[in-house]
Design a protein around this motif. Structure first.
Motif: not given
Length: 223
Positions: A107-134
């Motif tokens: 979590a960042t100071a402005d309320g966003g999230l810093e996710s670091g380095m994400i492989q292109n092949s993992q972009a879909g999984a990352h987006a799904l995880a973000m959706y799930t948490c929201n």
């Protein structure tokens, strides 16, 4: 990556520039694995039964991000764990992402999230995880009350009297101020006046520091 999102705060529908800090790489060994995009036939989220219109629209927008990365993903039904407020919005999502296998998310100071380095092949999984948490930790609907003209006027005063001088003192150029009337009339569509426009090109540490020195919103935003 920097994105303008609707921040779920008590000054509802406030447009706040937040740091997503996603770095997509092809073949980066530092990328963290996450859950694969859902291929189940579960119905779309039933959160419309409990979220207000603004909350559901935000969740729908998050699902569109999943589909951009994984067009064949099937929207899962996710139960709300609890509503969050301004203080724990970022940390709740951070903890949730860790539980889903993304330990580098912060979590960042402005309320966003810093996710670091994400492989292109993992972009879909990352987006799904973000959706799930929201979906699990949405902002409490009590914060989604539209700003009145009076409230927008107070926000305009903060921008002109405090935020713009603060950014200028730190060496940042800011867009010319609209009239008070124009700010109020256009806020719902455009955010009225994006003073942080000249800050968006800096790095993460610079971004966090300027958000502390020159908060995008007034201190009494939750009152």
């Amino acid at each position: 990556m920097l994105a303008i999102i609707k921040s779920r705060k008590s000054w509802a529908a406030l447009f706040v520039l937040t740091s997503s800090a996603l770095v997509f790489l092809s073949g980066c060994a530092n990328a963290t694995p996450g859950p694969a995009a859902s291929s189940s036939t579960a119905p779309a989220s039933s959160l419309a039964l409990t979220l207000d219109v603004a909350g559901q629209e935000q969740l729908d927008w998050e699902w569109e991000r999943v589909l951009r990365e994984s067009p064949d993903a099937v929207r899962p039904m996710i139960d709300i764990v609890r509503f969050v407020d301004n203080d724990d919005w970022g940390t709740a999502r951070e903890s949730c992402m860790h539980d889903l296998g993304w330990p580098d998310v912060r979590a960042t100071a402005d309320g966003g999230l810093e996710s670091g380095m994400i492989q292109n092949s993992q972009a879909g999984a990352h987006a799904l995880a973000m959706y799930t948490c929201n979906a699990k930790y949405p902002m409490d609907p009590k914060y989604n009350v539209p700003l009145t003209d009076e409230g927008l006027g107070e926000l305009f005063d903060y921008f002109t009297d405090e935020l713009q001088p603060c950014l200028a003192a730190e060496g940042y150029d800011t867009p010319e101020a609209p009239s008070r009337e124009t700010f109020i009339d256009t806020y719902a569509e455009t955010g009225g006046w994006n003073l942080y426009e000249g800050v968006a090109g800096g790095g993460q540490s610079e971004w966090n520091e300027i958000n502390k020195k020159c908060p995008q919103l007034p201190a009494d935003v939750d009152e």
